[in-house]
Scaffold this active site. Structure first.
Site, PDB file in Angstrom:
ATOM      1  N   GLU A 223       0.812  -1.219   0.000  1.00  0.00           N
ATOM      2  CA  GLU A 223       0.000   0.000   0.000  1.00  0.00           C
ATOM      3  C   GLU A 223       0.844   1.267   0.000  1.00  0.00           C
ATOM      4  O   GLU A 223       0.464   2.293   0.572  1.00  0.00           O
ATOM      5  CB  GLU A 223      -0.993  -0.027   1.180  1.00  0.00           C
ATOM      6  CG  GLU A 223      -1.958  -1.193   1.083  1.00  0.00           C
ATOM      7  CD  GLU A 223      -2.885  -1.352   2.286  1.00  0.00           C
ATOM      8  OE1 GLU A 223      -2.755  -0.557   3.233  1.00  0.00           O
ATOM      9  OE2 GLU A 223      -3.697  -2.277   2.275  1.00  0.00           O
ATOM     10  N   GLU A 325      -6.699  -9.718  -3.111  1.00  0.00           N
ATOM     11  CA  GLU A 325      -7.482  -9.692  -1.867  1.00  0.00           C
ATOM     12  C   GLU A 325      -8.955  -9.454  -2.193  1.00  0.00           C
ATOM     13  O   GLU A 325      -9.540  -8.442  -1.819  1.00  0.00           O
ATOM     14  CB  GLU A 325      -6.964  -8.607  -0.914  1.00  0.00           C
ATOM     15  CG  GLU A 325      -5.493  -8.727  -0.573  1.00  0.00           C
ATOM     16  CD  GLU A 325      -5.008  -7.654   0.396  1.00  0.00           C
ATOM     17  OE1 GLU A 325      -5.849  -7.031   1.091  1.00  0.00           O
ATOM     18  OE2 GLU A 325      -3.783  -7.438   0.466  1.00  0.00           O
TER      19      GLU A 325
END
Length: 454
Positions: A223, A325
């Site tokens: 991220e 995910e």
């Protein structure tokens, strides 16, 4: 009157560093107004808006047909059968059973390592049966492994990975470092300069060396698109590239990934992610692929037009895309089933997507609880799970039985999904075991010769 569809708006460039950030916003309705949201430095830091654009993307009402076409074209190859039947054999009593035993395409899940190793056996059994890849959910993350400096906990993740491999399951390792301050240990936050670089360097070499040869993928700096804590702490905008370069040097054989969110399920950072991917790709740092998290918001119906548009943008990097995910959220399990089916068909039906990993499956260990799960607390498969498994193990696997029509030479072709196969020849209800065939079907066609005899 405004045209319905998808509209894209692009925001500004940060001029204080060498990295460009662009916001990519999608509106699924009639466009009446546009507002640009900029998430960046403190208000005291100035930046310049170079340009804004708004582009209309019409809603694709034929997405399902197009997705199915891509699936049938890209995910399948021909199995060409040449069957020779001896005289004296009754051809009406001959059957050729074609059964796919294993998928090549990666359909995986996040694994809670403690549950897999020491928890409910049903959890482990379900995972082993239905998935061919996993991502370590939390056990390989730096805070989980080294909450206290120097006290590194390797046993749980390493032992879990070894156990998974016994069952033929491949592993995505997640993650080396995480750029979001919430997920950085206090002792790491206290470091700066050369001490911080040394700590990260030791983390890279330590954890990657420990699982070298056991994992196929690594998410490197998780991220980093949303928060650049390490770059900011070191005042080095290109530190992310340095991390990738050291990871690649530590294990040149493992495939390295970016991994971020709000790039496909939502689209605020799609263009920014493309720029980041191109930047890292161009740095000779061993980047293999783009990890797309794919978390759809609560009660958010996946939009096939938006999914394709965003994946098309990321595909411009010419790198494999993995959905790392995936989850949807819906209180009603039948609605959840619809959401999962739409998302899966849209993703599996995109040519740039190389793998799809769910972010959990069992409600007590799913980060979104019951509303995201396909398996209930009592280990019963709910409506969403039944839909998902029907796609993965019925509609997207090949199981066919063909009959023979004549003595002599018979030809036919089966278009099969890529993976491992076993072919059995049955005559009068009994198998001719000497004619059993096992093979792997890849991107090239497979030719199978069979001799039916007494």
């Amino acid at each position: 009157m405004a045209t319905k569809g998808i509209y894209t708006s692009v925001s500004a460039e940060r001029v204080t560093t060498s990295v460009t950030y662009i916001s990519y916003c999608l509106f699924i309705s009639a466009l009446k107004a546009t507002r640009i949201y900029y998430n960046g430095p403190k208000p005291s830091i100035n930046f310049i808006v170079d340009a804004t654009t708004v582009n209309h993307i019409p809603t694709n009402t034929n997405w399902r047909t197009q997705s199915d076409h891509t699936i049938n074209t890209l995910r399948k190859s021909n199995i060409n059968f040449h069957i020779n039947v001896d005289g004296g054999i009754d051809p009406s009593q001959v059957q050729i059973e074609i059964k796919q035993t294993k998928k090549s395409f990666a359909f995986g899940t996040a694994v809670a390592c403690d549950e897999y190793m020491y928890g409910h056996q049903q959890y482990k059994d379900f995972l082993n049966k239905h998935f061919n890849w996993v991502t370590t959910e939390g056990a390989l993350k730096w805070p989980s492994m080294e909450g206290t400096q120097g006290n590194i906990k390797y046993d749980l993740p390493v032992n879990t990975i070894k156990e998974l491999r016994k069952h033929g399951i491949k592993v995505r390792a997640h993650n080396i470092i995480w750029s979001v301050p919430t997920f950085i240990q206090s002792w790491v936050k206290a470091l700066s300069g050369s001490a911080l670089r040394q700590a990260v360097s030791q983390r890279i070499t330590g954890v990657m060396s420990k699982v070298k040869g056991l994992v196929e993928h690594w998410d490197v700096n998780n991220e980093d698109l949303h928060s650049q804590w390490y770059q900011n702490r070191l005042s080095d905008a290109n530190y992310n590239v340095e991390v990738f370069q050291q990871a690649h040097k530590t294990d040149p054989s493992v495939k390295l990934f970016l991994n971020d969110y709000n790039v496909v399920a939502q689209g605020e950072f799609t263009q920014a992610y493309l720029k980041q991917a191109l930047h890292v790709k161009g740095s000779n740092s061993g980047l293999y692929g783009i990890g797309v998290q794919g978390h759809f918001s609560d009660e958010m119906r996946p939009d096939p037009t938006a999914i394709k548009a965003r994946l098309d943008v990321l595909a411009q990097a010419n790198l494999p895309i993995w959905i790392t995910e995936l989850d949807v959220m819906a209180a009603d399990e039948n609605t959840r089933a619809d959401y999962y089916e739409t998302a899966l068909r849209s993703l599996y039906g995109h040519p740039a997507v190389e793998g799809i990993v769910f972010w959990g499956f069992w409600s007590p260990r799913h980060w979104r609880g019951v509303k995201g799960a396909i398996l209930n607390a009592g280990f019963t498969v709910n409506a969403a799970g039944r839909r998902v498994l029907d796609l993965l193990e019925n509609q997207w696997m090949t199981h066919e039985t063909r009959k023979i029509t004549k003595i002599g030479t018979n030809y036919f072709t089966v278009k099969g999904f890529h993976g491992d196969y076993q072919v059995k020849v049955m005559y009068q209800g009994r198998e001719l075991t000497d004619q059993r065939k096992s093979f792997n079907l890849g991107k090239s066609d497979q030719n199978i010769n069979i001799h039916v005899h007494k």
